[in-house]
Scaffold this motif. Structure first.
Motif, PDB file in Angstrom:
ATOM      1  N   LEU A   1       0.978  -1.211   0.070  1.00 59.15           N
ATOM      2  CA  LEU A   1       0.014  -0.012   0.013  1.00 59.15           C
ATOM      3  C   LEU A   1       0.763   1.256  -0.183  1.00 59.15           C
ATOM      4  CD1 LEU A   1      -2.806  -1.143   2.615  1.00 59.15           C
ATOM      5  CD2 LEU A   1      -2.863  -1.155   0.176  1.00 59.15           C
ATOM      6  N   ILE A   2       2.189   1.208   0.626  1.00 61.97           N
ATOM      7  CA  ILE A   2       2.913   2.324   0.452  1.00 61.97           C
ATOM      8  C   ILE A   2       4.296   1.926  -0.554  1.00 61.97           C
ATOM      9  CG2 ILE A   2       2.182   3.108   2.588  1.00 61.97           C
ATOM     10  CD1 ILE A   2       4.960   1.739   3.857  1.00 61.97           C
ATOM     11  N   SER A   3       4.139   1.268  -1.327  1.00 55.48           N
ATOM     12  CA  SER A   3       5.303   0.606  -2.183  1.00 55.48           C
ATOM     13  C   SER A   3       4.780   0.279  -3.427  1.00 55.48           C
ATOM     14  CB  SER A   3       6.297  -0.458  -1.595  1.00 55.48           C
ATOM     15  OG  SER A   3       5.418  -1.744  -1.447  1.00 55.48           O
ATOM     16  N   GLY A   4       4.681  -0.937  -3.725  1.00 55.80           N
ATOM     17  CA  GLY A   4       4.301  -1.697  -5.103  1.00 55.80           C
ATOM     18  C   GLY A   4       2.987  -1.396  -5.807  1.00 55.80           C
ATOM     19  N   LEU A   5       1.975  -1.254  -4.937  1.00 53.79           N
ATOM     20  CA  LEU A   5       0.660  -1.141  -5.409  1.00 53.79           C
ATOM     21  C   LEU A   5       0.569   0.095  -6.355  1.00 53.79           C
ATOM     22  CD1 LEU A   5      -2.100  -2.193  -5.931  1.00 53.79           C
ATOM     23  CD2 LEU A   5      -2.664  -1.381  -3.766  1.00 53.79           C
ATOM     24  N   TRP A   6       1.501   1.242  -5.851  1.00 50.32           N
ATOM     25  CA  TRP A   6       1.400   2.500  -6.723  1.00 50.32           C
ATOM     26  C   TRP A   6       1.997   2.303  -8.104  1.00 50.32           C
ATOM     27  CZ3 TRP A   6      -1.399   6.262  -4.895  1.00 50.32           C
ATOM     28  CH2 TRP A   6      -1.693   6.402  -3.497  1.00 50.32           C
ATOM     29  N   ILE A   7       2.588   1.325  -8.446  1.00 48.96           N
ATOM     30  CA  ILE A   7       3.165   1.136  -9.563  1.00 48.96           C
ATOM     31  C   ILE A   7       2.358   0.834 -10.452  1.00 48.96           C
ATOM     32  CG2 ILE A   7       4.929   0.289 -11.205  1.00 48.96           C
ATOM     33  CD1 ILE A   7       6.154   1.789  -8.950  1.00 48.96           C
ATOM     34  N   PRO A   8       1.426  -0.203 -10.444  1.00 52.45           N
ATOM     35  CA  PRO A   8       0.522  -0.560 -11.432  1.00 52.45           C
ATOM     36  C   PRO A   8      -0.637   0.505 -11.453  1.00 52.45           C
ATOM     37  CG  PRO A   8       0.295  -2.085  -9.638  1.00 52.45           C
ATOM     38  CD  PRO A   8       1.536  -1.286  -9.636  1.00 52.45           C
ATOM     39  N   VAL A   9      -1.052   1.266 -10.287  1.00 55.47           N
ATOM     40  CA  VAL A   9      -2.181   2.021 -10.255  1.00 55.47           C
ATOM     41  C   VAL A   9      -1.592   3.231 -10.844  1.00 55.47           C
ATOM     42  CG1 VAL A   9      -3.038   3.510  -8.689  1.00 55.47           C
ATOM     43  CG2 VAL A   9      -3.211   1.284  -8.075  1.00 55.47           C
ATOM     44  N   MET A  10      -0.470   3.867 -10.700  1.00 49.56           N
ATOM     45  CA  MET A  10       0.010   4.977 -11.483  1.00 49.56           C
ATOM     46  C   MET A  10       0.007   4.927 -12.897  1.00 49.56           C
ATOM     47  SD  MET A  10      -0.178   7.629  -9.733  1.00 49.56           S
ATOM     48  CE  MET A  10       0.391   8.520 -11.163  1.00 49.56           C
ATOM     49  N   PHE A  11       0.506   3.641 -13.199  1.00 54.34           N
ATOM     50  CA  PHE A  11       0.628   3.219 -14.651  1.00 54.34           C
ATOM     51  C   PHE A  11      -0.675   3.219 -15.436  1.00 54.34           C
ATOM     52  CE2 PHE A  11       0.386   0.067 -17.995  1.00 54.34           C
ATOM     53  CZ  PHE A  11       0.929   0.644 -19.015  1.00 54.34           C
ATOM     54  N   TYR A  12      -1.543   2.507 -14.682  1.00 55.51           N
ATOM     55  CA  TYR A  12      -2.984   2.102 -15.401  1.00 55.51           C
ATOM     56  C   TYR A  12      -3.823   3.648 -15.429  1.00 55.51           C
ATOM     57  CZ  TYR A  12      -7.608   0.266 -16.372  1.00 55.51           C
ATOM     58  OH  TYR A  12      -8.643  -0.158 -16.896  1.00 55.51           O
ATOM     59  N   TRP A  13      -3.654   4.501 -14.578  1.00 54.53           N
ATOM     60  CA  TRP A  13      -4.348   5.647 -14.830  1.00 54.53           C
ATOM     61  C   TRP A  13      -3.741   6.936 -15.155  1.00 54.53           C
ATOM     62  CZ3 TRP A  13      -9.414   5.125 -14.250  1.00 54.53           C
ATOM     63  CH2 TRP A  13      -9.926   3.992 -13.736  1.00 54.53           C
ATOM     64  N   GLY A  14      -2.382   6.825 -15.298  1.00 53.31           N
ATOM     65  CA  GLY A  14      -1.604   8.173 -15.619  1.00 53.31           C
ATOM     66  C   GLY A  14      -0.694   8.051 -16.870  1.00 53.31           C
ATOM     67  N   LEU A  15      -0.550   6.676 -17.170  1.00 55.43           N
ATOM     68  CA  LEU A  15       0.478   6.516 -18.306  1.00 55.43           C
ATOM     69  C   LEU A  15       0.059   5.349 -19.403  1.00 55.43           C
ATOM     70  CD1 LEU A  15       3.738   6.407 -16.168  1.00 55.43           C
ATOM     71  CD2 LEU A  15       2.743   8.456 -17.383  1.00 55.43           C
ATOM     72  N   ASN A  16      -1.267   5.023 -19.086  1.00 55.29           N
ATOM     73  CA  ASN A  16      -1.959   3.815 -19.953  1.00 55.29           C
ATOM     74  C   ASN A  16      -2.657   4.598 -21.124  1.00 55.29           C
ATOM     75  OD1 ASN A  16      -3.002   1.752 -21.216  1.00 55.29           O
ATOM     76  ND2 ASN A  16      -3.974   1.066 -19.157  1.00 55.29           N
ATOM     77  N   GLN A  17      -2.269   4.507 -22.452  1.00 56.56           N
ATOM     78  CA  GLN A  17      -2.921   4.922 -23.409  1.00 56.56           C
ATOM     79  C   GLN A  17      -4.319   4.522 -23.466  1.00 56.56           C
ATOM     80  OE1 GLN A  17      -1.817   7.333 -25.488  1.00 56.56           O
ATOM     81  NE2 GLN A  17      -3.781   7.422 -26.857  1.00 56.56           N
ATOM     82  N   PHE A  18      -4.852   3.250 -22.901  1.00 55.23           N
ATOM     83  CA  PHE A  18      -6.131   2.828 -22.677  1.00 55.23           C
ATOM     84  C   PHE A  18      -7.241   3.899 -22.042  1.00 55.23           C
ATOM     85  CE2 PHE A  18      -8.631  -0.050 -19.948  1.00 55.23           C
ATOM     86  CZ  PHE A  18      -9.804  -0.250 -20.821  1.00 55.23           C
ATOM     87  N   ILE A  19      -6.587   4.474 -20.893  1.00 59.14           N
ATOM     88  CA  ILE A  19      -7.189   5.411 -19.953  1.00 59.14           C
ATOM     89  C   ILE A  19      -7.039   7.015 -20.564  1.00 59.14           C
ATOM     90  CG2 ILE A  19      -7.353   6.256 -17.586  1.00 59.14           C
ATOM     91  CD1 ILE A  19      -8.668   3.544 -18.251  1.00 59.14           C
ATOM     92  N   THR A  20      -5.686   7.307 -20.680  1.00 56.94           N
ATOM     93  CA  THR A  20      -5.267   8.432 -20.716  1.00 56.94           C
ATOM     94  C   THR A  20      -5.882   9.100 -22.110  1.00 56.94           C
ATOM     95  OG1 THR A  20      -3.195   7.941 -21.564  1.00 56.94           O
ATOM     96  CG2 THR A  20      -3.196   8.560 -19.374  1.00 56.94           C
ATOM     97  N   GLN A  21      -6.152   8.448 -23.068  1.00 48.83           N
ATOM     98  CA  GLN A  21      -6.765   8.930 -24.246  1.00 48.83           C
ATOM     99  C   GLN A  21      -7.990   9.702 -24.027  1.00 48.83           C
ATOM    100  OE1 GLN A  21      -6.532   5.920 -27.388  1.00 48.83           O
ATOM    101  NE2 GLN A  21      -7.811   7.230 -28.803  1.00 48.83           N
ATOM    102  N   ARG A  22      -8.885   9.545 -23.107  1.00 48.16           N
ATOM    103  CA  ARG A  22     -10.037  10.218 -22.781  1.00 48.16           C
ATOM    104  C   ARG A  22      -9.643  11.693 -22.185  1.00 48.16           C
ATOM    105  NH1 ARG A  22     -10.436   5.573 -23.696  1.00 48.16           N
ATOM    106  NH2 ARG A  22     -12.093   4.624 -24.031  1.00 48.16           N
ATOM    107  N   THR A  23      -8.353  11.618 -21.493  1.00 43.47           N
ATOM    108  CA  THR A  23      -8.253  13.150 -20.908  1.00 43.47           C
ATOM    109  C   THR A  23      -7.390  13.934 -22.016  1.00 43.47           C
ATOM    110  OG1 THR A  23      -6.209  11.875 -20.063  1.00 43.47           O
ATOM    111  CG2 THR A  23      -8.152  12.154 -18.407  1.00 43.47           C
ATOM    112  N   LEU A  24      -6.931  13.352 -22.742  1.00 47.52           N
ATOM    113  CA  LEU A  24      -5.985  13.849 -23.968  1.00 47.52           C
ATOM    114  C   LEU A  24      -7.072  14.349 -24.835  1.00 47.52           C
ATOM    115  CD1 LEU A  24      -3.085  11.227 -24.832  1.00 47.52           C
ATOM    116  CD2 LEU A  24      -3.095  13.489 -23.174  1.00 47.52           C
ATOM    117  N   ALA A  25      -8.196  14.063 -24.893  1.00 44.62           N
ATOM    118  CA  ALA A  25      -9.459  14.525 -25.612  1.00 44.62           C
ATOM    119  C   ALA A  25     -10.014  15.554 -25.088  1.00 44.62           C
ATOM    120  CB  ALA A  25     -10.225  13.349 -26.080  1.00 44.62           C
ATOM    121  N   ALA A  26      -9.675  16.027 -24.062  1.00 45.40           N
ATOM    122  CA  ALA A  26     -10.500  17.050 -23.170  1.00 45.40           C
ATOM    123  C   ALA A  26     -10.679  18.413 -23.889  1.00 45.40           C
ATOM    124  CB  ALA A  26      -9.940  17.356 -21.805  1.00 45.40           C
TER     125      ALA A  26
END
Length: 554
Positions: free
Chosen positions: A256-281
């Motif tokens: 919770l203070i280490s490894g879980l942040w890696i997939p969470v930050m990747f998924y919601w901040g650096l993953n084209q699958f998700i960020t494409q919506r915010t890039l379209a703002a």
């Protein structure tokens, strides 16, 4: 048992979604229209699309099943997404919109060089097909086949043997979902995707809340929701905790203070699958509001996805076998929902399958057509040519995912499969962006090294458990036993260690060969970059709500 009314509602709902999506996406002419919906998405479309694209049968099969087995700990995947979305709104999104990018790999060309962009684009394209697209098809086909009881229909109607009926039902589900979801993605692009997300996401949230309320009513034995909650909390007192032992196999406490942040930050901040919506703002302010909105919904999602998995165990009792807990949510639906409502909820879940699939499909096609094809095959690609290549790529990737989906049968569960594979990409990507954004003199060689070495180091971290059993490792000597012990740790710890190692190596390479001048990114923005005046307040509210949830369910 599904009725004719349920089937009619299911088919009618999916037809409505397809029709609205195609109508909303008429008149697309260039790559901004096709890939980023003309850069004009409003906050509410962004927020709903983020959530609808994220939720799929992996939640209603994998996450609810995990909750039925282990309790509330799995909710951390949902709750920690909220602060990650706040971080994206406050820090990453302004940088991405200022760069005017279409894709996340494109940002690396401006910060490092084109080769770095291409390496990340290739990694993302491959793993989109192997993970996002194939697993959605696999879990979606499995879920719908079981709920609709397609194998029994094939046996009674066509005389197929049980094993053959199971295989045919699975293939029908895979190709049916792939065909239906890809049609309006091929034709309509991102705008079709986000409008389908809006309808399906709304239905899913409403239906999920309805199921949770009905389950509480049953547990309350006719005395109301509060009585139902008291019954539930009393029966699950030991399982209503998100903080587990450090060596918990699912969500260890230290992660919770280490490894879980890696997939969470990747998924919601650096993953084209998700960020494409915010890039379209349509503007930075709209994108920020959409992210805060999605963060607030993520805090509520465990009430719809995680808790019902636990409620199913208490509600169904012996009717839910201990070895079939991945079927907890479908069993709960059949138990609680009357004809018509069951069909509507199944339609919402089927819609979530298609939302996730077409979102991943559109994102993967965008990366292939813009980061790879337009960069290396045809640099002079016209606007209409980009749309055409995007549509062809979408169709090819959909077929590839349909062909790969049956391979997942060979792995030990879809959840384990996703964990194993995404680890190859998330930690290296997070390391490259962290160093690239915080160290302006870091050279391109450091980024390329991390993106190429990272997957190999992750493979080395996981491989000993694939090669040896515990007994074989002990027999092979102390070194093999130590490697096996490390490889047996939770994958979240491996991600954290890998992230630290890659960051350290990149900083060492920077020290040896720094850029002559700090990299200054050019302003290529095409939308208003004025932050929302209450961005700080809204983000702080989401963070405070997250803290409260962890205090309550510690």
């Amino acid at each position: 048992m599904l009725t004719t009314l349920d089937l009619a509602v299911l088919v009618g709902f999916l037809a409505l979604v397809a029709a609205v999506s195609l109508l909303a996406s008429r008149g697309e002419r260039d790559r901004a229209d096709y890939s980023l919906a003309g850069r004009g998405l409003s906050w509410w479309l962004i927020g709903f699309s983020l959530i609808a694209s994220n939720i799929s049968t992996e939640h209603f099969v994998g996450m609810t099943g995990n909750a039925a087995r282990s309790g509330l700990a799995v909710a951390s995947y949902e709750w920690l997404a909220a602060p990650a979305l706040v971080f994206v709104a406050w820090w990453l999104l302004p940088k991405f919109l200022r760069a005017g990018i279409f894709t996340i790999p494109e940002f690396l060309e401006y910060r490092f060089d084109r080769t770095t962009r291409s390496i990340l684009a290739l990694l993302m394209a491959v793993f989109f097909v192997l993970t996002v697209l194939a697993t959605v098809l696999y879990s979606g086909a499995t879920f719908l086949s079981n709920v609709l009881d397609v194998p029994a229909w094939l046996q009674s109607s066509y005389g197929l043997e049980p094993d053959r009926a199971e295989a045919v039902a699975f293939q029908l589900g895979v190709w049916g979902i792939g065909f239906a979801a890809s049609i309006y993605t091929v034709v309509g692009g991102l705008k079709a995707v986000v409008w389908s997300d809006l309808i399906q996401g709304s239905a899913l949230l409403i239906g999920g809340a309805m199921v949770a309320v009905m389950a509480l009513n049953v547990l309350g034995d006719g005395e109301g929701l509060l009585a139902g909650w008291r019954s539930f909390a009393g029966a699950n007192a030991e399982r209503l905790h998100v903080v587990r032992p450090w060596n918990d196999p699912d969500v260890p406490s230290l992660s919770l203070i280490s490894g879980l942040w890696i997939p969470v930050m990747f998924y919601w901040g650096l993953n084209q699958f998700i960020t494409q919506r915010t890039l379209a703002a349509g503007s930075l302010a709209e994108g920020q509001k959409g992210l805060f909105f999605a963060g607030a919904i993520k805090l509520l999602l465990p009430l719809i996805v995680v808790l019902p998995g636990m409620m199913a165990v208490q509600t169904l009792g012996d009717r839910l076998p201990a070895d079939q807990l991945d079927g907890a949510y479908p069993a709960l639906l059949r138990e609680l929902l009357p004809a018509g409502l069951l069909g509507l909820m199944l339609a919402a879940i089927a819609g979530s399958v298609m939302s996730t699939f077409n979102s991943g499909l559109n994102s993967a096609a965008t990366i292939v057509s813009l980061d790879l094809w337009a960069s290396h095959v045809n640099p002079n690609l016209s606007e209409r040519g980009a749309v055409r290549v995007g549509r062809i790529t979408t169709a090819v990737l959909a077929i590839a995912a349909c062909l790969w989906a049956p391979v997942i049968h060979r792995f030990d569960g879809v959840f384990n499969y996703i964990q194993e594979l995404w680890g190859f990409v998330s930690a290296p990507t997070c390391a490259v962006f962290a160093v690239g954004l915080l160290r302006p003199r870091a050279p391109a060689a450091a980024a390329k090294f991390a993106l190429l070495a990272g997957p190999l180091l992750y493979l080395a971290s996981r491989a000993p458990t694939w090669i040896w059993s515990a007994e074989e490792a002990q027999a092979a000597g102390s070194i093999a036993a130590a490697l096996y012990a490390y490889a047996s740790m939770a994958f979240l710890y491996h991600m954290f260690v890998l992230f630290l190692v890659l960051v350290a190596l990149m900083l060492w390479l920077e020290r040896r060969s720094p850029l002559a001048e700090p990299c200054v990114l050019a302003d290529r923005s095409v939308v208003d970059l004025t932050p929302h005046p209450r961005a700080g307040l809204m983000g702080a509210a989401v963070l405070a709500a997250t803290v409260v949830l962890y205090v309550v369910f510690w």
